[in-house]
Motif scaffolding. Sequence first.
Motif, PDB file in Angstrom:
ATOM      1  N   ALA A  11       4.178   4.285   5.141  1.00 17.73           N
ATOM      2  CA  ALA A  11       5.487   4.897   4.901  1.00 17.73           C
ATOM      3  C   ALA A  11       6.143   5.315   6.210  1.00 17.73           C
ATOM      4  CB  ALA A  11       5.341   6.103   3.978  1.00 17.73           C
ATOM      5  N   THR A  12       5.365   5.871   7.117  1.00 17.60           N
ATOM      6  CA  THR A  12       5.924   6.284   8.407  1.00 17.60           C
ATOM      7  C   THR A  12       6.433   5.081   9.187  1.00 17.60           C
ATOM      8  OG1 THR A  12       4.488   8.220   8.510  1.00 17.60           O
ATOM      9  CG2 THR A  12       5.405   7.430  10.591  1.00 17.60           C
ATOM     10  N   PRO A  42       0.813  -1.232   0.000  1.00 15.81           N
ATOM     11  CA  PRO A  42       0.000   0.000   0.000  1.00 15.81           C
ATOM     12  C   PRO A  42       0.840   1.273   0.000  1.00 15.81           C
ATOM     13  CG  PRO A  42      -0.138  -1.113   2.130  1.00 15.81           C
ATOM     14  CD  PRO A  42       0.544  -2.053   1.185  1.00 15.81           C
ATOM     15  N   MET A  43       2.032   1.232   0.581  1.00 17.05           N
ATOM     16  CA  MET A  43       2.892   2.411   0.568  1.00 17.05           C
ATOM     17  C   MET A  43       3.195   2.850  -0.858  1.00 17.05           C
ATOM     18  SD  MET A  43       6.726   2.964   2.169  1.00 17.05           S
ATOM     19  CE  MET A  43       7.577   1.940   0.942  1.00 17.05           C
ATOM     20  N   ARG A  47       9.709   3.952   7.503  1.00 15.70           N
ATOM     21  CA  ARG A  47      10.804   4.863   7.797  1.00 15.70           C
ATOM     22  C   ARG A  47      11.257   4.729   9.250  1.00 15.70           C
ATOM     23  NH1 ARG A  47      11.770  10.370   8.795  1.00 15.70           N
ATOM     24  NH2 ARG A  47      10.386  10.010  10.553  1.00 15.70           N
ATOM     25  N   ASP A  48      10.299   4.562  10.164  1.00 13.62           N
ATOM     26  CA  ASP A  48      10.657   4.438  11.581  1.00 13.62           C
ATOM     27  C   ASP A  48      11.456   3.156  11.841  1.00 13.62           C
ATOM     28  OD1 ASP A  48       9.452   6.828  12.045  1.00 13.62           O
ATOM     29  OD2 ASP A  48       7.656   6.004  12.997  1.00 13.62           O
ATOM     30  N   ARG A  49      11.175   2.117  11.094  1.00 16.41           N
ATOM     31  CA  ARG A  49      11.948   0.874  11.235  1.00 16.41           C
ATOM     32  C   ARG A  49      13.362   1.052  10.693  1.00 16.41           C
ATOM     33  NH1 ARG A  49       8.015  -4.236   9.534  1.00 16.41           N
ATOM     34  NH2 ARG A  49       6.280  -3.710  10.948  1.00 16.41           N
ATOM     35  N   TRP A  91       9.289  12.745   6.940  1.00 16.17           N
ATOM     36  CA  TRP A  91       9.904  12.165   5.743  1.00 16.17           C
ATOM     37  C   TRP A  91       9.515  12.896   4.463  1.00 16.17           C
ATOM     38  CZ3 TRP A  91       6.086  10.637   2.545  1.00 16.17           C
ATOM     39  CH2 TRP A  91       4.893  10.132   3.098  1.00 16.17           C
ATOM     40  N   GLY A  92       8.300  13.434   4.378  1.00 12.75           N
ATOM     41  CA  GLY A  92       7.867  14.125   3.171  1.00 12.75           C
ATOM     42  C   GLY A  92       8.564  15.442   2.923  1.00 12.75           C
ATOM     43  N   LEU A  93       9.317  15.918   3.915  1.00  9.01           N
ATOM     44  CA  LEU A  93      10.092  17.147   3.754  1.00  9.01           C
ATOM     45  C   LEU A  93      11.555  16.875   3.411  1.00  9.01           C
ATOM     46  CD1 LEU A  93       8.677  19.320   6.679  1.00  9.01           C
ATOM     47  CD2 LEU A  93       7.962  19.272   4.272  1.00  9.01           C
TER      48      LEU A  93
END
Length: 253
Positions: free
Chosen positions: A107-108, A97-98, A111-113, A137-139
């Motif tokens: 996505a979060t 789904p990401m 990224r956190d993993r 992350w989007g920035l």
Amino acid sequence: MRRITVAACAAAAIWPAAAAADPPGNWSPDVAAARHYAVSRPGVVAFAVRTEARFWGFRADRVYPSASVLKAMLLAAYLRHARSRPLRAEERALLAPMIRRSDNTAATRIRDRLGNAALVRLAHASHMTAFKPAAIWGLSRITARDQTRFFLRLHALLPARHRTYGLRLLHDIVPSQRWGIGRLELPGWRVYFKGGWGSGSGAVDHQVALLTHGGMRLSVAVLTAANGSHATGKATLEGVFRRLLRGLLTVGH
């Protein structure tokens, strides 16, 4: 033996066995038309096109917030992280789904993993020079030049165990998100891409893609900001891609 043969055939269907090559030397993107169109649009547009031997760009080093384009990097970094083992069902339930429908929560969690260090390592492996991750992350900061470096090298960057899976996700974007390059008809070409559009306000609208045709491949990135609306941003993406890639219809035929 049968399992190995089937897997090999599946991989070959997604990525040609032959060494990658440039489109014929008489092809080049229509940079002049794309640039003329880009400067006529409400937003601030940058683009880049890259083959193994050649590069073309307009504002290619302008820095933009990544929005969901970063999810392609998250996918590659995670698959590299899991290169030595099969993916678990719960990992696939985040990665698919990401990419396919651009799920932010997934996505979060990915990224956190991973942490930002994995993205930095991937950027280094991709020969990026301007990438900077961000706490949100989007920035994260990207350029069109760097994104074409990354997408052109996808085959080498994705680990062999997960290459077919990763490329398939980037090919099978849901219909509701197939604007821009997703609306182009490019017979014979296979397109792998990821878009990013922030909050849907038109603040940013991006797409980055890898295109393959037999042994030929090229990557293309179009990044935009300050479009005024998401609809305007989507129209700009499609207009720039159409002008850059108009000559591909005859390549290889």
